[in-house]
Motif scaffolding. Structure first.
Motif, short mmCIF file in Angstrom:
data_model
loop_
_atom_site.label_atom_id
_atom_site.label_comp_id
_atom_site.label_asym_id
_atom_site.label_seq_id
_atom_site.Cartn_x
_atom_site.Cartn_y
_atom_site.Cartn_z
N LEU A 155 38.72 39.97 36.03
CA LEU A 155 37.56 39.20 36.46
C LEU A 155 37.39 39.33 37.97
O LEU A 155 38.31 39.68 38.69
CB LEU A 155 37.75 37.72 36.09
N PHE A 156 36.18 39.02 38.43
CA PHE A 156 35.90 38.99 39.86
C PHE A 156 36.73 37.90 40.55
O PHE A 156 37.18 36.94 39.92
CB PHE A 156 34.42 38.70 40.12
N ILE A 196 39.02 28.88 38.33
CA ILE A 196 38.54 29.89 37.38
C ILE A 196 39.71 30.43 36.55
O ILE A 196 39.59 30.64 35.34
CB ILE A 196 37.84 31.04 38.13
N LYS A 197 40.84 30.63 37.21
CA LYS A 197 42.00 31.16 36.50
C LYS A 197 42.47 30.21 35.39
O LYS A 197 42.73 30.66 34.27
CB LYS A 197 43.16 31.39 37.48
N LYS A 230 46.78 40.88 29.25
CA LYS A 230 46.99 40.39 30.62
C LYS A 230 45.64 40.01 31.25
O LYS A 230 44.65 40.71 31.09
CB LYS A 230 47.67 41.47 31.45
N LEU A 231 45.63 38.89 31.97
CA LEU A 231 44.48 38.47 32.74
C LEU A 231 44.76 38.73 34.21
O LEU A 231 45.79 38.31 34.75
CB LEU A 231 44.19 36.98 32.53
N SER A 232 43.84 39.42 34.88
CA SER A 232 44.00 39.69 36.32
C SER A 232 42.65 39.52 37.02
O SER A 232 41.60 39.40 36.39
CB SER A 232 44.54 41.10 36.55
N PHE A 233 42.72 39.52 38.36
CA PHE A 233 41.52 39.32 39.18
C PHE A 233 41.43 40.44 40.20
O PHE A 233 42.44 40.85 40.79
CB PHE A 233 41.57 37.95 39.85
N SER A 234 40.21 40.91 40.42
CA SER A 234 39.99 42.08 41.28
C SER A 234 40.14 41.76 42.76
O SER A 234 40.36 42.66 43.57
CB SER A 234 38.59 42.65 41.03
N GLY A 235 39.98 40.48 43.13
CA GLY A 235 39.99 40.09 44.53
C GLY A 235 38.64 40.30 45.21
O GLY A 235 38.44 39.89 46.36
N GLU A 236 37.71 40.90 44.49
CA GLU A 236 36.36 41.18 45.02
C GLU A 236 35.44 40.01 44.72
O GLU A 236 35.28 39.62 43.56
CB GLU A 236 35.82 42.46 44.39
N LEU A 261 32.57 29.55 46.63
CA LEU A 261 34.01 29.62 46.42
C LEU A 261 34.55 28.38 45.72
O LEU A 261 35.29 28.48 44.74
CB LEU A 261 34.71 29.81 47.77
N TYR A 262 34.22 27.20 46.24
CA TYR A 262 34.82 25.97 45.71
C TYR A 262 33.74 24.91 45.47
O TYR A 262 32.90 24.67 46.34
CB TYR A 262 35.86 25.43 46.70
N TRP A 263 33.83 24.29 44.31
CA TRP A 263 32.87 23.23 43.95
C TRP A 263 33.60 22.07 43.28
O TRP A 263 34.43 22.27 42.38
CB TRP A 263 31.87 23.76 42.93
#
Length: 298
Positions: A190-191, A234-235, A250-256, A263-265
Motif C-alpha cells: 500500500l501507499f 492505516i496499518k 505479507k502486508l507492506s508499505f511503499s513509503g511513497e 497524513l493524520y486525522w
C-alpha cells in the motif's frame, strides 16, 4: 415530513434512503440511474442536472444531498468534473430551493478533506481549513455557497464534514482496495508508511448523525464533524481486515505518499455528541460486517 435524498443510488445515499424510507412514507429519491419501480423517484441528467422541476413538483421539509464525486485521486485528473459534481451542483440545488421551496432545509455531505493537513489534533469545526486536493477545495467551495445562500437569502442549510466513511456497499477506498488485492495477490503493498491515521465511521452511524441533525441541529450554514473521535492507523485497520479475511501473505508499505492525501486525522466530535450521538457500530464489528458483505459478492 417530506424528505428528498439526492444521490440515492450512491454508497451513503442508498443507506440514507433505506433508513428514511422506513421512517417516513413521504421519502423521495433522485439520481442519474434509471429506476422503473420507485414512483417517488426523480431521474437526473448526468451531464446537466436540473433540480428546478423536483422542487417545483414537491414541497420538501428536508433535502439531503448525498451526490457528488468522492475520489481525491480522480479530482486530480478530472478536476472540472469534480468541481461540477461537488460545488456547481450544490449551487444549483441551493438556487432551486431558493426559487421554489425556500422553507426546505438542505443537508450537504461535505468532507474532512477541507481541513487538509491540520496543525493540531483533534480537529475542531472552528479550526482553519486548508485543502490539499481539488476535491477538498470543491467541498470547501460548496460550504461557502451554503454560507452565501444563508446570509443573503436565508436558505437554511448545514454541511457534514465526514471523515473516513466505510461500510457494506463501498467498493472503493482503503478497505475495498485491501480486499481486492487480497483476492489476487500473495503479498500486498500500500501507499505511505502505514503510520498515517484516519477517523473511521460506519455508514450506519453517519445516518444516525443525519437523523440527529434533522431533529436537533442548527441550519444557519453550520458545519458538523462526522466521525468517532478515534485515531486509527492505516496499518492497523488494514491488518484487521486481512486477519478477518484469513490472509496469510505479507502486508507492506511503499513509503511513497499519495498526492492529495493528508497524513493524520482525528476529529473533535463534541458538537455532534451534544446532539446525542453515540457510536453504534464498533470498528471491529464494522470490519467483520464489511468482510462478510465483500465475500458474499464472490
Amino acid at each position: 415530513m417530506k424528505i428528498l435524498i439526492i444521490g440515492s443510488k450512491g454508497f451513503i445515499g442508498r443507506h440514507a434512503y433505506k433508513y428514511f424510507h422506513e421512517k417516513y412514507s413521504e421519502t423521495y429519491a433522485a439520481d442519474v440511474a434509471t429506476d422503473y419501480v420507485d414512483k417517488k423517484y426523480f431521474l437526473l441528467d448526468s451531464t446537466n442536472s436540473d433540480f428546478n422541476e423536483i422542487f417545483e413538483a414537491v414541497k420538501f421539509d428536508i433535502c439531503i444531498n448525498c451526490s457528488g464525486a468522492a475520489s481525491v485521486p480522480d479530482s486530480l485528473h478530472n478536476t472540472l468534473r469534480d468541481f461540477n459534481l461537488n460545488a456547481h451542483n450544490v449551487l444549483k440545488i441551493a438556487d432551486s430551493i431558493k426559487k421554489h421551496n425556500p422553507d426546505c432545509k438542505l443537508i450537504n455531505l461535505s468532507s474532512a478533506a477541507v481541513y487538509g493537513n491540520p496543525k493540531f489534533l483533534p480537529i475542531c469545526e472552528t479550526d482553519a481549513i486548508s485543502p490539499v486536493s481539488p476535491y477538498g477545495y470543491h467541498k470547501k467551495f460548496a460550504e461557502e455557497i451554503l454560507e452565501e445562500y444563508y446570509q443573503l437569502f436565508r436558505i437554511q442549510s448545514c454541511s457534514l464534514r465526514i471523515f473516513s466513511a466505510y461500510g457494506e456497499g463501498l467498493q472503493k477506498q482503503l478497505l475495498w482496495d485491501v480486499f481486492s488485492k487480497s483476492q489476487t495477490h500473495e503479498n500486498i503493498t500500500l501507499f505511505g508508511t502505514g503510520r498515517e491515521t484516519r477517523d473511521f465511521i460506519h455508514v450506519q452511524d453517519i445516518i444516525q448523525c443525519i437523523d440527529l441533525i434533522i431533529d436537533k441541529g442548527s441550519f444557519k450554514a453550520d458545519v458538523y464533524n462526522i466521525a468517532n473521535g478515534e485515531q486509527i492507523s492505516i496499518k492497523s485497520i488494514a491488518e484487521s481486515l486481512l486477519k478477518n479475511l484469513r490472509f496469510i501473505g505479507k502486508l507492506s508499505f511503499s513509503g511513497e505518499e499519495r498526492e492529495g492525501d493528508p497524513l493524520y486525522w482525528v476529529a473533535d466530535i463534541m458538537k455532534i455528541k451534544n446532539l446525542g450521538y453515540q457510536q453504534q457500530v464498533s470498528i471491529s464489528d464494522g470490519i467483520k460486517n464489511y468482510v462478510k458483505w465483500a465475500e458474499d459478492l464472490k
